[in-house]
Design a protein around this motif. Structure first.
Motif: not given
Ligand SMILES: [Cu+2]
Lengths: 361, 397
Positions: B247, B308, B316
């Motif tokens: 991320t 995720l 996101k």
């Protein structure tokens, strides 16, 4: 410690970048809002400005509060100024006319309001002095070259080879030469420097007008000289300015005063370089034209003449009606770069009563 | 002991100052007794017309003195025909000073014009305008228009690119590396493209005294270093916090791409502002296609995130897409309303530096992810394919 240092450095670098970007973006817009000067263009639009007016075209008639920029050279004075030289009689009775001409190449001339250009000159001005003699007179020119380059005087007309100002180069820094010849033929002729590169010596301003009057004279008239010329102020072999008598738009802003029913005679000489032709158009009238002025009989009755390099002639006309009349190059590019003027025709104080009588009976 | 220490400290300071003092002397000499040395050449005046606005029956020129000496502006012309004009605040320009020249002129839309300014020595400077277009007046309508274009060019294509995530997730490691390298190649092309654009703008609109090419180089490097430093920070911190490393990398890529898209928005806004509408249609379609690939660049590292799934991932991705895409809107506003060639050059260069940083991040990701090998067939062919695809689309659009 180290970390915070580098952080500060990066922060300050980015601040500098952002600030300078902002500075260059916004300085342009920080211009005071207060508006003072009102300025009217030729097409009539009104502009208010806090700043200055930059305009050689500018007419003080439209904008009386604007003080006109005045250049040193006075085209109005040059227009009607004829130099007959120092006159004496030779033993055989011939008239001798002596002139002193000094060449220089360091003069800075305001060729248009605010534009200062290095000109090469005969007696300090562009064009040089108008030299005038009568057919058969002896013209003697005491030529002094005070310039930093060689120069000569080459007259159009008839004279011996050694008086032609081509091969007899007159050296810089005080070189001297005496040109002497019999004035002829009758007409209007140019004179100019003939040192290589000739084009440069001409476009820098080394030229003037030489008039030879017929022995019997011409009819009385209001006489003027117009040299059609131009200046290439940025040396790209294209003229930036055009004019009659050097200063662009001068006779438009300062009209030439003439009278109704009075003969006007103009000695016109085209000295424009780079452009193959020039021309002249007179408004609301026609004129008699004598090419090169060599004949006393006009060749044309027209309102338009076309002139190549050093081509010249004499124009004669009268205005019947008072008022403002334009004259200009009908090659509009030239007139929009300065070769345009106005005749202000006024009621003739001498002839008015006469006219009234004629119309009354 | 202490005294010794002090004197040695003094020596250090002194040894730091001595060269500096000599430097001051050197500079003072050239401005003082040695100033003759500088009189050799003839300083040539130079002015640059940075901006030309076509307003109601008037042409407005922003001019800057970009030469080494003060100048005086004495005349204006349109198409090489002398025109009366006003100059604000006045006709005298010191170095780097600007003035606004106002030329009353009944111009016609979409026609080309050459604007000339003459200075006191008779030198004429010219600027060519391809097509006259009315200056953009900021209005809510236009703000909205630019926002829509920014969305079309920036946000939507990036989001579309992100849709490849499930696909990338399912493919083998080798193919994954191919895709990562492909995005790196795409981005390298965009970076070079931005630099070329920045150089073009500086060549056409900035004076030589700005040292355009060096300005671009400096800003590219500074932008790269700034982002490189902060991305290292972020990724290192990510390792010890709740943000997953993929991320963090995707976030850095988004920021870099965002900066780049700001530059793209700027170019579009400026093109609309300058009236080259056809050109901006070309730009819009071109950028939209290019930007789809940027979505892939963001999706690639995210596809290896473990924790995720579902809504959290979609949220996101949406945020990342906005970070990467929305600067195009701001860029369009700036380019359309307060365009200045200098800011354009700066932002294009910042964007290029950002792109190079993103490329480095991706390549390191491949190296770490893979077998510390950047010369595998997958990587090399991916990279090459990326460049080629971009080149071909740039020809076709
Ligand atoms: Cu000469």
């Amino acid at each position: 410690m180290k970390k915070s240092h580098s952080r500060i450095m990066i922060a300050s670098i980015s601040v500098i970048i952002v600030m300078s970007a902002l500075y260059f973006t916004f300085t342009e817009d920080i211009i005071a809002q207060q508006e003072d000067t009102v300025f009217v263009t030729h097409s009539g639009s009104v502009i208010k400005t806090t700043g200055e007016i930059i305009d050689p075209v500018y007419s003080t008639l439209l904008n009386p509060e604007y003080t006109e920029s005045t250049v040193e050279f006075d085209p109005m004075e040059y227009l009607r100024e004829f130099n007959y030289g120092k006159v004496s009689q030779l033993p055989d009775g011939t008239t001798l006319r002596e002139f002193t001409i000094i060449a220089e190449d360091d003069k800075i001339m305001e060729v248009s309001p605010g534009v200062f250009f290095n000109v090469w000159t005969f007696n300090g001005t562009v064009p040089g002095p108008t030299i005038r003699a009568t057919e058969g007179d002896i013209v003697r020119i005491n030529f002094i070259n005070n310039g930093s380059k060689p120069h000569t005087m080459h007259f159009h007309g008839i004279h011996p080879a050694e008086m032609d100002g081509v091969f007899e180069i007159v050296g810089q820094g005080g070189g001297r030469f005496t040109y002497e010849f019999e004035a002829g033929p009758v007409g209007v002729h140019p004179y100019h420097c003939h040192v290589m590169p000739v084009e440069e010596h001409i476009v820098r301003g080394m030229y003037g007008v030489y008039i030879v009057d017929p022995k019997e004279g011409r009819p009385a008239a209001d006489e003027m000289v117009m040299v059609l010329n131009g200046f290439d102020t940025d040396f790209d072999t294209e003229n930036n300015f055009y004019a009659a008598n050097s200063i662009p738009f001068y006779y438009q802003n300062n009209p030439i005063q003439i009278n109704t029913n009075e003969l006007i005679r103009i000695y016109v000489v085209n000295m424009v370089e780079f452009d193959p032709i020039n021309n002249l158009h007179l408004h609301a009238n026609l004129f008699y034209y004598y090419p090169t002025g060599t004949s006393l009989v006009p060749s044309f009755y027209t309102d338009m003449i076309t002139l190549s390099q050093t081509e010249r002639g004499i124009m004669e006309f009268e205005y019947e009606y008072p008022g403002k009349y334009l004259f200009h190059a009908h090659k509009i590019e030239f007139s929009e770069k300065g070769w345009v003027g106005i005749f202000q025709v006024n009621d003739n104080p001498d002839q008015k009563s006469q006219l009234e009588i004629e119309y009354g009976t | 002991m202490e005294l010794d220490n002090k004197s040695s400290k003094g020596k250090i300071i002194l040894s730091g100052i001595i060269p500096f003092a000599f430097l001051v002397l050197l500079i003072a000499y050239i401005f003082g007794p040695g100033s003759d040395l500088l009189d050799l050449g003839v300083p040539l005046p130079e002015i640059t017309m940075e901006k030309v606005d076509f307003v109601d029956s008037e042409i407005r020129v922003t001019v800057r003195n970009t030469g080494p000496i003060p100048v005086e502006i004495v005349m204006a012309d349109i198409n090489d025909r002398i025109q009366p004009a006003a100059i604000e605040p006045d006709r005298f320009l010191e170095r780097y000073e600007t003035a606004l020249v106002r030329i009353p002129f009944a111009w016609n839309e979409a026609e080309p014009y050459r604007i000339g300014l003459t200075i006191e020595d008779g030198t004429r400077f010219e600027k060519e305008i391809e097509a006259a277009a009315p200056a953009l007046e900021p209005s809510l309508e236009l703000v909205g228009f630019f926002a829509i274009i920014g969305t079309y060019v920036g946000i939507i294509p990036v989001m579309i690119g992100l849709l490849w995530l499930p696909f990338i997730r399912k493919i083998s490691k080798n193919k994954y590396h191919f895709f990562l390298a492909l995005t790196a190649g795409l981005l390298l092309f965009l970076g070079i493209d931005s630099i070329e654009e920045a150089l073009d703008v500086s060549e056409e609109n900035l004076a030589g005294s700005f040292n355009g090419a060096l300005l671009v180089a400096t800003v590219v490097v500074l932008s790269f270093l700034g982002l490189y430093y902060s991305s290292e920070k972020l990724i290192r911190r990510a390792a010890s916090s709740r943000i997953a490393k993929p991320t963090a990398i995707a976030l850095m890529i988004s920021i870099g791409i965002g900066l780049h898209n700001f530059g793209e928005g700027l170019a579009i806004g400026a093109a609309v502002g300058l009236g080259s509408i056809a050109f901006s249609t070309f730009l819009i379609v071109g950028f939209a296609l290019h930007n789809t690939t940027e979505g892939i660049a963001i999706a690639a590292p995210m596809s290896r995130g473990k924790a995720l799934i579902g809504k959290a991932l979609i949220g996101k991705l949406a945020v990342l897409g906005l970070i990467a895409g929305s600067p195009a809107i701001f860029g369009a506003w700036v380019g359309g309303f307060v365009y200045s060639p200098f800011t354009s050059v700066i932002f294009l260069a910042v964007g290029a530096g950002a792109i190079f940083q993103v490329i480095i991040t991706i390549l390191r990701w491949i190296r770490e992810e893979g077998d510390k090998n950047l010369s595998s067939a997958a990587v090399v062919s991916g990279f090459a394919a990326g460049m080629l695809v971009m080149y071909l689309t740039s020809i076709l659009v």
